[in-house]
Write an enzyme that holds these catalytic residues in place. Sequence first.
Site, short mmCIF file in Angstrom:
data_model
loop_
_atom_site.label_atom_id
_atom_site.label_comp_id
_atom_site.label_asym_id
_atom_site.label_seq_id
_atom_site.Cartn_x
_atom_site.Cartn_y
_atom_site.Cartn_z
N PRO A 111 4.04 2.38 -1.91
CA PRO A 111 3.06 2.47 -0.83
C PRO A 111 2.30 1.17 -0.58
O PRO A 111 1.62 0.66 -1.45
CB PRO A 111 2.11 3.58 -1.31
N GLU A 112 2.45 0.64 0.61
CA GLU A 112 1.66 -0.49 1.08
C GLU A 112 0.77 0.03 2.20
O GLU A 112 0.67 1.23 2.39
CB GLU A 112 2.57 -1.62 1.58
#
Length: 274
Positions: free
Chosen positions: A2-3
């Site tokens: 997750p960015e």
Amino acid sequence: MPELPEVETIARGLNQRVAGDVIESVWLGSKPEPLKSSAQEIAAALESKLISSVRRVGKHIVFALAHSKNGASNSAKETQWIVHLGMTGSLRVCPPASEVAKHTHAILKLASGRELRFVDPRRFGRLSVIEKFKAPGSEPLDISFEDFAALFHGRKTPIKSALLNQKLLSGVGNIYADEALFRAKIRPRRRASSLTRDDLRRLRAALKKVLQEAIRAGGSSISDYVDADGEEGFFQLKHRVYGREGKPCLVCKMPVKRIVVAGRSSHYCPHCQM
DNA sequence: ACTATGTCCTGCGAGC
DNA sequence: TGCTCGCAGGACATAG
């Protein structure tokens, strides 16, 4: 992993699903290893609190908590519950009867009868509580050009490393750094200080664009990322260089190269990027 | 004040 | 088929 776009998608989904709900009780596994708070502090801060909103700051998910009891004019300060998903962390809204997944480190029982669970196989995720969370870096979607340019001024580190430095920009990770550099036609090993104003203009624009496109696509589903509803994003289909080593550049057909910068795999087109 | 590198942790895929 | 091994990476710790 997750960015910014994935965390944004997750936070929006959670805000829709659990804002307004009340945390009745909290179970914490042995080691979510919260940064600044002990398990006791976290449990105490969460229990019988109303989740007033969920939002993203950098790669962090911020739960704004309020006292659920009406009464006593609460002079007590409001706290925020901060979740960093690390590499493999996920937050899932589950019916209480559903099987507890392996590597579940936290379970919050909600007044609605559902449970909010934090699952993280690789344990890079972090939970903490704090009064007022502030990300160390700037939001890439909001930053002005002059502020953006100033971040890199005089920095000898490769531009790829600088993009990943959360003290400079909050929320950029390995995928979107590579994608932004490709779109801006800049090689990952270029010294940050060597970028011209024109380079910086293209980079800022490319970064904003790729992040916005990814948010619209619901993020990139790599490994086991899913949003709050268990839906996969599909931005991974739009990656132009990340994970495409040896495959033809979508612009010039030259094979995409993979090198290691700052210990991170970095993908670029040797022909299109300078 | 910067910069570079090692560390954590588990699952998975490549290779034999 | 089944095993081992190395890689993946965000953020911090440590060293230079």
